[in-house]
Design a protein around this motif. Sequence first.
Motif, PDB file in Angstrom:
ATOM      1  N   ASP A 315       0.702  -0.937  -0.024  1.00  0.00           N
ATOM      2  CA  ASP A 315       0.129   0.497  -0.080  1.00  0.00           C
ATOM      3  C   ASP A 315       1.044   1.355   0.060  1.00  0.00           C
ATOM      4  OD1 ASP A 315      -3.143   1.220   1.521  1.00  0.00           O
ATOM      5  OD2 ASP A 315      -1.747   2.166   1.599  1.00  0.00           O
ATOM      6  N   THR A 316       0.922   2.285  -0.632  1.00  0.00           N
ATOM      7  CA  THR A 316       1.424   3.562  -0.740  1.00  0.00           C
ATOM      8  C   THR A 316       1.600   4.122   0.489  1.00  0.00           C
ATOM      9  OG1 THR A 316       1.016   3.494  -3.258  1.00  0.00           O
ATOM     10  CG2 THR A 316       2.220   5.327  -2.665  1.00  0.00           C
ATOM     11  N   HIS A 317       0.324   4.143   1.273  1.00  0.00           N
ATOM     12  CA  HIS A 317       0.588   4.275   2.136  1.00  0.00           C
ATOM     13  C   HIS A 317       0.640   4.762   3.186  1.00  0.00           C
ATOM     14  CE1 HIS A 317      -3.000   6.646   4.692  1.00  0.00           C
ATOM     15  NE2 HIS A 317      -1.897   7.287   5.647  1.00  0.00           N
ATOM     16  N   SER A 318       1.520   3.193   3.450  1.00  0.00           N
ATOM     17  CA  SER A 318       1.741   2.494   4.103  1.00  0.00           C
ATOM     18  C   SER A 318       3.798   2.815   3.743  1.00  0.00           C
ATOM     19  CB  SER A 318       2.240   1.137   4.135  1.00  0.00           C
ATOM     20  OG  SER A 318       0.834   0.878   4.881  1.00  0.00           O
ATOM     21  N   VAL A 319       4.084   2.462   2.551  1.00  0.00           N
ATOM     22  CA  VAL A 319       4.990   2.987   2.107  1.00  0.00           C
ATOM     23  C   VAL A 319       4.806   4.778   2.810  1.00  0.00           C
ATOM     24  CG1 VAL A 319       6.586   3.993   0.305  1.00  0.00           C
ATOM     25  CG2 VAL A 319       5.314   1.768   0.449  1.00  0.00           C
ATOM     26  N   ALA A 320       4.051   5.252   2.638  1.00  0.00           N
ATOM     27  CA  ALA A 320       4.567   7.037   2.337  1.00  0.00           C
ATOM     28  C   ALA A 320       4.902   7.195   4.403  1.00  0.00           C
ATOM     29  CB  ALA A 320       3.329   8.359   2.353  1.00  0.00           C
ATOM     30  N   GLN A 321       3.741   6.579   4.646  1.00  0.00           N
ATOM     31  CA  GLN A 321       4.385   7.084   6.553  1.00  0.00           C
ATOM     32  C   GLN A 321       5.226   5.861   7.163  1.00  0.00           C
ATOM     33  OE1 GLN A 321       2.275   8.735   8.734  1.00  0.00           O
ATOM     34  NE2 GLN A 321       3.565   8.150  10.361  1.00  0.00           N
ATOM     35  N   ALA A 322       5.953   5.239   6.311  1.00  0.00           N
ATOM     36  CA  ALA A 322       7.316   4.257   6.830  1.00  0.00           C
ATOM     37  C   ALA A 322       8.589   5.432   6.289  1.00  0.00           C
ATOM     38  CB  ALA A 322       7.514   3.020   6.190  1.00  0.00           C
ATOM     39  N   VAL A 323       8.397   5.950   5.421  1.00  0.00           N
ATOM     40  CA  VAL A 323       9.723   7.127   5.115  1.00  0.00           C
ATOM     41  C   VAL A 323       9.243   8.120   6.649  1.00  0.00           C
ATOM     42  CG1 VAL A 323      10.153   8.811   3.351  1.00  0.00           C
ATOM     43  CG2 VAL A 323       9.511   6.238   2.598  1.00  0.00           C
ATOM     44  N   ILE A 324       8.227   8.273   6.147  1.00  0.00           N
ATOM     45  CA  ILE A 324       8.020  10.168   7.140  1.00  0.00           C
ATOM     46  C   ILE A 324       8.700   8.835   8.498  1.00  0.00           C
ATOM     47  CG2 ILE A 324       6.260  11.908   8.525  1.00  0.00           C
ATOM     48  CD1 ILE A 324       5.397  11.636   6.017  1.00  0.00           C
ATOM     49  N   THR A 325       7.613   8.253   9.238  1.00  0.00           N
ATOM     50  CA  THR A 325       8.418   7.713  10.371  1.00  0.00           C
ATOM     51  C   THR A 325       9.615   7.275  10.535  1.00  0.00           C
ATOM     52  OG1 THR A 325       5.850   7.118  10.791  1.00  0.00           O
ATOM     53  CG2 THR A 325       7.997   6.217  12.332  1.00  0.00           C
ATOM     54  N   LEU A 326      10.505   7.173  10.158  1.00  0.00           N
ATOM     55  CA  LEU A 326      11.549   6.112  10.069  1.00  0.00           C
ATOM     56  C   LEU A 326      12.711   7.955   9.900  1.00  0.00           C
ATOM     57  CD1 LEU A 326      11.847   3.200   7.129  1.00  0.00           C
ATOM     58  CD2 LEU A 326      12.680   2.936   9.863  1.00  0.00           C
ATOM     59  N   VAL A 327      12.374   8.909   9.071  1.00  0.00           N
ATOM     60  CA  VAL A 327      12.753  10.107   8.705  1.00  0.00           C
ATOM     61  C   VAL A 327      13.402  10.786  10.015  1.00  0.00           C
ATOM     62  CG1 VAL A 327      13.786  12.012   7.117  1.00  0.00           C
ATOM     63  CG2 VAL A 327      13.593   9.246   6.543  1.00  0.00           C
ATOM     64  N   ARG A 328      12.430  11.195  10.085  1.00  0.00           N
ATOM     65  CA  ARG A 328      11.641  11.495  11.149  1.00  0.00           C
ATOM     66  C   ARG A 328      11.635  11.529  12.614  1.00  0.00           C
ATOM     67  NH1 ARG A 328       7.899  16.017   9.128  1.00  0.00           N
ATOM     68  NH2 ARG A 328       9.557  17.272   7.335  1.00  0.00           N
ATOM     69  N   ILE A 329      11.166  10.302  13.159  1.00  0.00           N
ATOM     70  CA  ILE A 329      10.858   9.961  14.372  1.00  0.00           C
ATOM     71  C   ILE A 329      12.293   8.949  14.764  1.00  0.00           C
ATOM     72  CG2 ILE A 329      10.092   8.251  16.266  1.00  0.00           C
ATOM     73  CD1 ILE A 329       8.613  10.659  14.976  1.00  0.00           C
ATOM     74  N   GLY A 330      13.209   8.115  14.135  1.00  0.00           N
ATOM     75  CA  GLY A 330      14.176   7.781  13.958  1.00  0.00           C
ATOM     76  C   GLY A 330      15.767   8.315  14.045  1.00  0.00           C
ATOM     77  N   GLY A 331      15.641   9.127  12.583  1.00  0.00           N
ATOM     78  CA  GLY A 331      17.085   9.489  11.720  1.00  0.00           C
ATOM     79  C   GLY A 331      17.941   9.311  11.833  1.00  0.00           C
TER      80      GLY A 331
END
Length: 399
Positions: A315-331
């Motif tokens: 799901d593209t939505h799942s992909v998008a949130q994954a990128v945001i979470t990894l980059v913004r919250i993980g980093g």
Amino acid sequence: MLKPTPLPVDVKSIADLLLDQCRAEDFSGYDPFDGLNSTAFDRVGGNRFSLARIAWLQFHKRSPFNLRKLVGVPKMRNPKGIALIILGLLERCRYERSEFELNEAVALGDWLLTQRADPIVWKHHAWGYHFDWAARAFYVPCGKPNAITTCYVARALYALGEITDARRFTDAAIDAGFFLDGLHLCESGVDYYGYIPGETAFVHNASLWAAAFVAETATRIGDESMLRRALRVAHQSVSMQRDDGSWPYGVRSHHTFVDGFHTGYNLEALELLGRTAKTKGFSDAIDKGLHYYRENFFLPDGTVKYYNDCVWPLDTHSVAQAVITLVRIGGTEKDFAIAKRVLTRAHASLYLPDQERFIYQKGRWVTNSVNYLRWTQAWAFYALSVYAVSLETRPDEIE
């Protein structure tokens, strides 16, 4: 350690193509849940029957064939989709100032201000969807506000207000916090913010996002009791985090599933709330949740699983949130490496180069390539913008 190597695909160019496609449609489009906007369904009286409404909506959501034009469902702007486009545009403005794109974001922000829920019925700024929304637990008529849409619109308006110093955007976002605070419920000693006015379902992502923006309003106006309530609500969801770091979607019997993008929502909301309230009281929950997220929602090749125990659907939505979470919250370097694999895999499995857009979902046996603006293209544009800006603005060393 050096910055991550670039992707084999040009993230910014793909984001540009998505944005151009949205512009060509004046940021209007179809949505997975807009089936009840059908003039044909309304003419035959289907809207009078609750089971018929649910069946009709789910048919259009699940069908790999887009029959909306045939049954009279128009392309329309979605407030949450517009908010995501604004957030993506403002990400780009952080490192590549474009007066055209900033003006475009302002124009879209002004449109959002015109789309607030009926001020005669709703005292404070709030937003809902542009379609009737039918589910097992409730029926929500077109325009009735909800927590998640209001939170994403408020995010966009706060960001616009900060970059433009336009008080109309900031004031509307602050006012939205009062609407969200009005969703506060306490049942049997359990504090939470409801998803929809008048409904009592306890859904963690809606409650946490509402808490984050109630805290934002409380901080800006100096209301300590309001801030304490938001923190109490957030600690309620933290207390219900499982030992392994996961959250179910909600507390009802049919809300026990654990999925990726709602988990990402929870982590983002907690991180924002911690920053707003200047507290590290959520750090352990975020760390535990992020560890669970990394370990349970990604295959080695970068495929993003929809559920913790099932890959499908992609799901593209799942992909998008994954990128945001990894980059913004993980980093971390590890998070950027996962995000790179995620985007590379998504480009190979979910992107249509000939149509310059992403598909909705790919199941084990059936692919749904319907073009949805809010659920798919707006999310992809926002996530690609976040990723591109993060690479540009990170220091040479990754800790």
